[in-house]
Design a protein around this motif. Structure first.
Motif, PDB file in Angstrom:
ATOM      1  N   GLU A 232      38.753 -54.691  10.753  1.00 48.04           N
ATOM      2  CA  GLU A 232      37.535 -53.958  10.440  1.00 48.04           C
ATOM      3  C   GLU A 232      37.918 -52.619   9.824  1.00 48.04           C
ATOM      4  O   GLU A 232      39.099 -52.293   9.672  1.00 48.04           O
ATOM      5  CB  GLU A 232      36.698 -53.747  11.706  1.00 48.04           C
ATOM      6  CG  GLU A 232      36.279 -55.036  12.397  1.00 48.04           C
ATOM      7  CD  GLU A 232      35.475 -54.773  13.648  1.00 48.04           C
ATOM      8  OE1 GLU A 232      35.259 -53.576  13.956  1.00 48.04           O
ATOM      9  OE2 GLU A 232      35.074 -55.726  14.318  1.00 48.04           O
ATOM     10  N   GLY A 296      37.954 -57.695   6.108  1.00 49.01           N
ATOM     11  CA  GLY A 296      36.989 -58.777   6.239  1.00 49.01           C
ATOM     12  C   GLY A 296      37.242 -59.993   5.382  1.00 49.01           C
ATOM     13  O   GLY A 296      36.501 -60.970   5.498  1.00 49.01           O
ATOM     14  N   ASP A 310      34.719 -64.490   3.187  1.00 49.87           N
ATOM     15  CA  ASP A 310      34.216 -63.135   3.394  1.00 49.87           C
ATOM     16  C   ASP A 310      33.592 -63.068   4.780  1.00 49.87           C
ATOM     17  O   ASP A 310      32.546 -63.674   5.033  1.00 49.87           O
ATOM     18  CB  ASP A 310      33.187 -62.776   2.322  1.00 49.87           C
ATOM     19  CG  ASP A 310      32.593 -61.394   2.525  1.00 49.87           C
ATOM     20  OD1 ASP A 310      33.159 -60.625   3.313  1.00 49.87           O
ATOM     21  OD2 ASP A 310      31.558 -61.093   1.905  1.00 49.87           O
ATOM     22  N   ARG A 312      32.856 -60.028   6.286  1.00 46.33           N
ATOM     23  CA  ARG A 312      32.471 -58.630   6.509  1.00 46.33           C
ATOM     24  C   ARG A 312      31.142 -58.488   7.236  1.00 46.33           C
ATOM     25  O   ARG A 312      30.951 -57.514   7.975  1.00 46.33           O
ATOM     26  CB  ARG A 312      32.404 -57.904   5.171  1.00 46.33           C
ATOM     27  CG  ARG A 312      33.745 -57.746   4.484  1.00 46.33           C
ATOM     28  CD  ARG A 312      33.606 -57.045   3.160  1.00 46.33           C
ATOM     29  NE  ARG A 312      32.766 -57.811   2.249  1.00 46.33           N
ATOM     30  CZ  ARG A 312      32.364 -57.384   1.059  1.00 46.33           C
ATOM     31  NH1 ARG A 312      32.719 -56.175   0.661  1.00 46.33           N
ATOM     32  NH2 ARG A 312      31.621 -58.147   0.288  1.00 46.33           N
ATOM     33  N   ASP A 313      30.230 -59.427   7.039  1.00 42.36           N
ATOM     34  CA  ASP A 313      28.908 -59.343   7.666  1.00 42.36           C
ATOM     35  C   ASP A 313      28.729 -60.522   8.604  1.00 42.36           C
ATOM     36  O   ASP A 313      28.276 -61.584   8.222  1.00 42.36           O
ATOM     37  CB  ASP A 313      27.813 -59.331   6.599  1.00 42.36           C
ATOM     38  CG  ASP A 313      27.919 -58.128   5.686  1.00 42.36           C
ATOM     39  OD1 ASP A 313      27.753 -57.011   6.185  1.00 42.36           O
ATOM     40  OD2 ASP A 313      28.197 -58.315   4.491  1.00 42.36           O
ATOM     41  N   PRO A 315      26.901 -60.408  11.805  1.00 43.76           N
ATOM     42  CA  PRO A 315      26.070 -60.006  12.943  1.00 43.76           C
ATOM     43  C   PRO A 315      25.658 -61.229  13.760  1.00 43.76           C
ATOM     44  O   PRO A 315      25.688 -62.357  13.278  1.00 43.76           O
ATOM     45  CB  PRO A 315      24.863 -59.332  12.277  1.00 43.76           C
ATOM     46  CG  PRO A 315      24.808 -59.934  10.920  1.00 43.76           C
ATOM     47  CD  PRO A 315      26.208 -60.233  10.521  1.00 43.76           C
ATOM     48  N   VAL A 318      22.981 -64.102  12.584  1.00 45.04           N
ATOM     49  CA  VAL A 318      23.181 -65.076  11.516  1.00 45.04           C
ATOM     50  C   VAL A 318      23.399 -66.475  12.067  1.00 45.04           C
ATOM     51  O   VAL A 318      23.253 -67.445  11.335  1.00 45.04           O
ATOM     52  CB  VAL A 318      24.389 -64.701  10.636  1.00 45.04           C
ATOM     53  CG1 VAL A 318      24.173 -63.368   9.990  1.00 45.04           C
ATOM     54  CG2 VAL A 318      25.673 -64.744  11.418  1.00 45.04           C
ATOM     55  N   ASP A 341      24.065 -63.046  -2.848  1.00 42.47           N
ATOM     56  CA  ASP A 341      23.077 -62.178  -2.218  1.00 42.47           C
ATOM     57  C   ASP A 341      22.006 -63.049  -1.578  1.00 42.47           C
ATOM     58  O   ASP A 341      20.893 -63.183  -2.092  1.00 42.47           O
ATOM     59  CB  ASP A 341      22.454 -61.225  -3.231  1.00 42.47           C
ATOM     60  CG  ASP A 341      23.482 -60.279  -3.814  1.00 42.47           C
ATOM     61  OD1 ASP A 341      24.440 -59.963  -3.098  1.00 42.47           O
ATOM     62  OD2 ASP A 341      23.329 -59.897  -4.974  1.00 42.47           O
ATOM     63  N   MET A 348      18.610 -59.134   5.868  1.00 44.34           N
ATOM     64  CA  MET A 348      20.012 -59.149   6.239  1.00 44.34           C
ATOM     65  C   MET A 348      20.666 -60.402   5.661  1.00 44.34           C
ATOM     66  O   MET A 348      19.991 -61.372   5.310  1.00 44.34           O
ATOM     67  CB  MET A 348      20.169 -59.154   7.769  1.00 44.34           C
ATOM     68  CG  MET A 348      19.530 -57.950   8.450  1.00 44.34           C
ATOM     69  SD  MET A 348      20.373 -56.412   8.056  1.00 44.34           S
ATOM     70  CE  MET A 348      21.899 -56.683   8.944  1.00 44.34           C
ATOM     71  N   TYR A 349      21.970 -60.388   5.560  1.00 41.80           N
ATOM     72  CA  TYR A 349      22.694 -61.569   5.106  1.00 41.80           C
ATOM     73  C   TYR A 349      22.549 -62.672   6.149  1.00 41.80           C
ATOM     74  O   TYR A 349      22.747 -62.447   7.334  1.00 41.80           O
ATOM     75  CB  TYR A 349      24.180 -61.260   4.897  1.00 41.80           C
ATOM     76  CG  TYR A 349      24.466 -60.499   3.637  1.00 41.80           C
ATOM     77  CD1 TYR A 349      24.374 -61.127   2.402  1.00 41.80           C
ATOM     78  CD2 TYR A 349      24.821 -59.160   3.682  1.00 41.80           C
ATOM     79  CE1 TYR A 349      24.641 -60.438   1.231  1.00 41.80           C
ATOM     80  CE2 TYR A 349      25.080 -58.464   2.517  1.00 41.80           C
ATOM     81  CZ  TYR A 349      24.991 -59.101   1.295  1.00 41.80           C
ATOM     82  OH  TYR A 349      25.253 -58.411   0.144  1.00 41.80           O
ATOM     83  N   ALA A 352      27.175 -66.039   7.646  1.00 41.89           N
ATOM     84  CA  ALA A 352      28.233 -65.373   8.387  1.00 41.89           C
ATOM     85  C   ALA A 352      29.509 -65.302   7.574  1.00 41.89           C
ATOM     86  O   ALA A 352      30.244 -64.343   7.644  1.00 41.89           O
ATOM     87  CB  ALA A 352      28.504 -66.102   9.699  1.00 41.89           C
TER      88      ALA A 352
END
Length: 563
Positions: A232, A296, A310, A312-313, A315, A318, A341, A348-349, A352
């Protein structure tokens, strides 16, 4: 009338000594066997290299390489000409399972101002221990800082940790896995003596063997193929550390060939749970490798392709949606791949992990030793790799696939896209067991059944500079005495197939290069050694004579001109 003969005292007494003589002879023979000693002399040290890692083991100013040779470790330095110089070689207790480098970080200096700035070597073997080793420039060998007991007895069962190592990029966490079903994560702290284990957690926990996930509970039941930490951004002050470990699993009895788990460890609460889980029945995945300095991103090396992930996102919300991968087949060597996107209702994305890149159709080649005629070639897979050292903005990785082709991938990170540059094949040879990319533009390639090669990497191509000797495997050997000259040689059939060779091994005294100066002393007419005091057991100076001057060098860890 015949009477049977009576046994005379003399005959009976003579029979007893015979029996006692037999017993005494057996005792003497057994005593001689117990007193027998055997001398085993090593004619040639082991040359088969199974692991190779790069690090700053002597100091941050040196780029060294450590070779793992099954039951010994060798520290070498490869100079600018590609010549390999052995600095130290020492045996270890047990058979090496894996090697890793614990990198030095500036924050360790704050914890221990007296600590020497250099990397540490991590070793796991079938001794059942995880060893933290540091190199001593004075003793010219590695010495242990601490040992961590992984198993109670020597050797490891398949479900006991001690098979594979993973170290996070900050040097704060170490993961050790078993062959299947079990792994452990350690939190490290630096001390005046070196390094200590701060906290430890087993995965899955011993109590119930289950891991908490968003959709319920899961476990680790299957073969652990690979693992790596997903770094991170730098942890803010007073921020709870929650390292994330990616585990590539082949679950036992499952239809899906691959399963990827992201495990997050809450160090303060001593809990671990699954933050991401994905399974697929696609090509078999062999390795997952973190992209350095990316925070990430990771490569997933599969059978026939390469996927850039990827993470990085990730949360927790997801996991209420289905995770899918968007793939792009690479037909050119330079393409920009846009990060998808994909937004959910909350903005939010909803993914995951996003598959940003797939490299398919790496050049294949038929086996030159195949005699059964042409067959359909199997998909290529990456068997070894190495990242370019000292590069943070546009990292490059060099790959060796099982066909023997070598490629280079360069990544460029932009605001909303990742630029990927896949080179053409820069070299064709044997598939390598390990690759080590050095700071001076050199590449060391280690092969299973052939000599290793040190390449120079310039202009986008590789050119051979020197060899790293490897006589394994020895298929046959014989000893020959040449015309009673007492010059015995061992002739060995080494290697395999096209890399096979006939080697001549002669007993002698090896010369080890301890110190070396640059080519700055020309026209030397003589050299002498001198002591600081007559009573000193060793010499302290080397006196070099020239036509017009005389120089004096002090001998220590390095040469120092004290004229």
């Amino acid at each position: 009338m015949a009477f049977p003969e009576k046994e005379s005292p003399s005959s009976s007494s003579s029979s007893r000594p015979n029996a006692s003589n037999t017993e005494s002879n057996s005792r003497s023979v057994s005593k001689k066997d117990s007193d027998a000693f055997y001398l085993a002399k090593t004619v040639l040290k082991g040359t088969a290299i199974l692991q190779a890692v790069r690090g700053h083991f002597r100091s941050l100013s040196y780029c060294d390489v450590v070779f793992g040779k099954e039951t010994s470790i060798e520290l070498v330095n490869i100079d600018g000409d590609g010549i390999t110089h052995t600095i130290s070689e020492q045996p270890i207790f047990g058979t090496i399972k894996d090697l890793a480098v614990l990198p030095w970080a500036e924050r360790f200096q704050d914890q221990n101002p007296k600590a020497i700035e250099k990397d540490m070597l991590l070793v796991i073997s079938d001794s059942g221990k995880l060893s933290f080793l540091a190199f001593s420039n004075e003793m010219r060998r590695f010495f242990p800082l601490t040992h961590v007991e992984l198993s109670a007895e020597r050797g490891n069962f398949r479900n006991e940790v001690g098979r594979m190592l993973a170290v996070d990029s900050t040097g704060s966490f170490v993961a050790v896995s078993a062959y299947e079903d079990q792994l452990a994560i350690f939190s490290l702290a630096r001390s005046q003596t070196g390094v200590t284990i701060d906290k430890k957690i087993l995965c899955p926990p011993i109590k119930d063997g289950r891991l908490k996930a968003e959709s319920g509970f899961t476990n680790i039941s299957g073969t652990i193929w690979s693992m790596c930490f997903i770094s991170e951004d730098c942890y803010p002050p007073n921020h709870a550390q929650k390292p994330v470990l990616a585990v590539l699993l082949n679950r036992r009895g499952s239809f899906y060939r691959n399963e990827l788990l992201l495990l997050q460890w809450n160090v303060e609460e001593q809990t671990i749970h699954v933050v991401y889980q994905y399974a697929e029945a696609g090509p078999l995945a062999y390795h997952i490798v973190e992209v350095p300095h990316s925070h990430g991103f990771a490569f997933l090396f599969r059978d026939g392709d390469i996927v850039l992930m990827d993470f990085r996102d990730v949360p927790s919300h997801v996991y209420r949606t289905t995770v899918s991968f968007s793939s792009l087949e690479e037909s050119k060597s330079n393409n920009a791949v846009r990060i998808p996107d994909i937004m959910d209702e909350e903005g939010m994305y909803s993914f995951a992990a996003s598959a940003l890149l797939e490299l398919r159709g790496l050049n294949t080649i038929e086996d030159p030793m195949r005699i059964d005629g042409p067959v359909q070639s199997d998909p290529n897979y990456v068997c070894s790799w190495s990242w370019e050292p000292g590069v943070k903005t546009c990292p490059r990785i060099i790959l060796s696939v099982d066909s023997g082709n070598v490629y280079v991938i360069e990544l460029g990170f932009e605001l909303d896209a990742v630029r990927v540059n896949l080179s053409d094949c820069i070299y064709k040879g044997l598939p390598s067991n390990a690759l080590v990319w050095l700071e001076n533009g050199l590449l060391a390639a280690i092969y299973d059944m052939a000599d290793g090669v040190v390449f120079g990497f310039q202009g986008g191509s590789l050119h051979q500079k020197s060899l790293i000797q490897n006589i394994a495997p020895i298929l046959d050997m014989c000893i020959v005495d040449s015309h009673d000259e007492k010059d015995e040689k061992i002739f060995a059939c080494s290697g395999l197939a096209s890399e096979g060779s006939l080697r001549a091994i002669r007993s002698g005294i090896s010369v080890e290069t301890l110190l070396k100066t640059g080519p700055i002393y020309h026209g030397v007419s003589g050299t002498w050694t001198a002591k600081m005091k007559l009573s000193d057991p060793y010499h302290s100076f080397v006196v070099i004579s020239f036509v017009e001057q005389t120089r004096v060098l002090s001998v220590g860890v390095s040469f120092c001109d004290v004229t």
